[in-house]
Design a protein around this motif. Structure first.
Motif, mmCIF file in Angstrom:
data_model
loop_
_atom_site.group_PDB
_atom_site.id
_atom_site.type_symbol
_atom_site.label_atom_id
_atom_site.label_comp_id
_atom_site.label_asym_id
_atom_site.label_seq_id
_atom_site.Cartn_x
_atom_site.Cartn_y
_atom_site.Cartn_z
ATOM 1 N N LEU A 1 1.012 -1.212 0.097
ATOM 2 C CA LEU A 1 0.068 -0.076 -0.049
ATOM 3 C C LEU A 1 0.777 1.330 0.173
ATOM 4 N N GLU A 2 1.809 1.273 0.779
ATOM 5 C CA GLU A 2 2.981 2.483 0.787
ATOM 6 C C GLU A 2 3.505 2.465 -0.490
ATOM 7 N N ASP A 3 4.059 1.465 -1.387
ATOM 8 C CA ASP A 3 4.555 1.617 -2.656
ATOM 9 C C ASP A 3 3.589 2.334 -3.669
ATOM 10 N N LEU A 4 2.246 1.771 -3.500
ATOM 11 C CA LEU A 4 1.313 2.515 -4.466
ATOM 12 C C LEU A 4 0.784 3.654 -3.926
ATOM 13 N N TRP A 5 1.322 4.457 -2.808
ATOM 14 C CA TRP A 5 0.399 5.374 -2.367
ATOM 15 C C TRP A 5 0.418 6.643 -3.560
ATOM 16 N N ALA A 6 1.269 6.904 -4.411
ATOM 17 C CA ALA A 6 1.223 7.702 -5.215
ATOM 18 C C ALA A 6 0.248 7.955 -5.996
ATOM 19 N N PHE A 7 -0.649 6.824 -6.338
ATOM 20 C CA PHE A 7 -1.707 6.686 -6.939
ATOM 21 C C PHE A 7 -2.917 6.798 -6.120
ATOM 22 N N ASN A 8 -2.904 7.109 -4.963
ATOM 23 C CA ASN A 8 -4.154 7.636 -3.927
ATOM 24 C C ASN A 8 -3.995 8.826 -3.939
ATOM 25 N N ASP A 9 -3.293 9.728 -4.573
ATOM 26 C CA ASP A 9 -3.094 11.295 -4.476
ATOM 27 C C ASP A 9 -4.388 11.926 -4.943
ATOM 28 N N GLU A 10 -4.765 12.895 -4.378
ATOM 29 C CA GLU A 10 -6.301 13.495 -4.573
ATOM 30 C C GLU A 10 -6.214 14.190 -5.859
ATOM 31 N N ARG A 11 -4.946 14.960 -5.930
ATOM 32 C CA ARG A 11 -4.568 15.807 -7.229
ATOM 33 C C ARG A 11 -4.617 14.604 -8.648
ATOM 34 N N LEU A 12 -3.949 13.456 -8.491
ATOM 35 C CA LEU A 12 -4.014 12.597 -9.616
ATOM 36 C C LEU A 12 -5.390 12.178 -9.856
#
Length: 442
Positions: free
Chosen positions: A209-220
């Motif tokens: 989950l930490e590795d994929l966290w960039a894809f949980n960004d609200e801006r994205l």
């Protein structure tokens, strides 16, 4: 309360009232703290305390829940627990009955993920009604991913195998780290503004989950939802879900599956083109026959009326129309045949026969190598055999006999090693270098 018999409670009644009060006031709570006094008796239940610097609370996690934990609870570990408050009536102990337990770091991320997902869902950002269908035929595709990861290799391999005519651009971005989300948003917006691509594919391999966290960004998530170009997400494995997956117009379980969903198989396309070619030829022939039949009927009607001038004019028009129709049919047929030949040449350029021919030539070039290797092995073995023969000859008793010694044996073939083995008058044989002698002992 008045001092009457009906107002006097037993310990059981008091504990029952207290338990009902606790369970009604706190139906479900989240508690983060440090594990202490961890025990697991033979029953399989898990008992421990959750504590901070100033207080602690008793906790129990029963076997059906505790046996599925993804980590081993230990003293001092910081965890995030979810459960309900209750009171154990038999001892009057206040405790927390746990139904979910996870390490605090990942638990905080998951809690933040669920909160953000709920808020964006309430805004309608993930509604199916706002998602756009993908184009029937993708001509240009942008793949936003790490240029060195396994995901890009999987995607390009599947695209090359299924539809090598597709134009693919790999737009390199970071897929992990603090700056990854901002970089993906910037590249996504630039690719959408360029107007070059039919579809944007955001891809990454699996991870925590930490590795994929960039894809949980609200801006994205908002950038994907606002993109004028359809976006396909293929993040992690089939069981991994991110906010980018919910915001995208299509979510694929893996990058390889995304590539298969975006392009057709070239073999299916070839079969379809061949079917269309047959239908086109049949339609053209049918139209030509219909036109000729109409012309014949018109000629018959004109001939019956015998208006010579009009007949001649209609005849000329009919001939001109027939010539134009035939020329148009031939032109269209030639264009379609040329297009089909071009498509066939492109497909043949990627056919496996050329690869097989290259492999056959390589096999012919490699054919002499085993024979040379066998010859070298035989030569090496012959040298070893001659060396072994010399070694055996050096220790052979026959070599000793050749130097002037003799081997004495009795009549039964027993080798004589001592004079005590031979009786007086007994016949023996002596083996010398060039033959055998029969002797008699005295």
């Amino acid at each position: 309360m008045t001092d009457t018999a009906r107002d006097i409670l037993t310990p059981t009644q008091l504990n029952t009232l207290a338990r009902d009060l606790l369970e009604g006031a706190f139906p479900l709570v989240w508690v983060e703290g440090e594990l202490g006094n961890v025990t697991r008796p033979a029953s399989g239940h898990l008992y421990f305390t959750l504590k901070d610097a100033r207080a602690q609370v008793r906790c129990a996690m029963f076997k059906p829940k505790s046996q599925w934990l993804k980590f081993a609870p230990r003293e001092g570990l910081r965890v995030l627990a979810r459960g309900r408050l209750t009171l154990y009536e038999a001892r009057g102990d206040y405790q927390l009955v746990i139904d979910s337990l996870e390490e605090a770091g990942e638990g905080a991320l998951r809690r933040a993920f669920e909160e953000l997902r709920a808020r964006l869902t309430a805004e309608g950002l993930f509604d199916d009604a706002r998602k756009r269908p993908l184009p029937a035929h993708v001509q240009r595709l942008a793949v936003l991913t790490s240029p060195t990861g396994a995901a890009v290799r999987d995607v390009l391999s599947v695209l090359q195998r299924r539809f090598p005519l597709l134009e693919v651009d790999v737009l390199p971005v970071q897929v992990q780290g603090e700056t990854a989300a901002a970089q993906i948003v910037d590249m996504l917006q630039r690719a959408a503004r360029s107007g070059r691509y039919d579809v944007l594919l955001v891809a990454r391999g699996g991870g925590s989950l930490e590795d994929l966290w960039a894809f949980n960004d609200e801006r994205l998530a908002r950038a994907i939802a606002a993109s004028p170009v359809p976006v396909v997400s293929a993040i992690g494995h089939e069981t991994d879900f991110t906010l980018a997956d919910f915001a995208a117009d299509l979510r694929a379980p893996t990058p390889s599956v995304a590539a298969e969903l975006l392009v057709p198989d070239r073999r299916d396309l070839l079969a379809r083109v061949q079917g269309l070619q047959r239908r086109l030829a049949t339609t053209q022939a049918h139209r030509l026959r219909s036109a000729m039949q109409r012309a014949d009927r018109a000629a018959l009607r004109l001939n019956a009326l015998r208006p010579q001038a009009r007949l001649e004019a209609f005849r000329q028009r009919q001939e001109e129309s027939a010539r134009r129709l035939h020329a148009l049919w031939q032109h269209q047929q030639a264009r379609r045949i040329a297009s089909l030949r071009h498509a066939d040449a492109v497909l043949r350029a990627h056919a496996p026969q050329r690869r097989l021919e290259q492999l056959r030539l390589r096999l012919l070039a490699l054919a002499p190598r085993p024979q040379a290797a066998v010859a070298r092995t035989l030569q090496r073995d012959a040298l070893r055999l001659r060396a072994l023969a010399r070694s055996l000859e050096a220790v052979s008793p026959l070599a000793t006999v050749a130097r002037g010694y003799a081997l004495v044996t009795r009549e039964d073939g027993t080798l004589v090693r001592s004079v005590t083995q031979v009786q007086a008058g007994e016949r023996v044989e002596a083996q010398v270098g060039d033959g055998r002698l029969t002797l008699r002992a005295e």
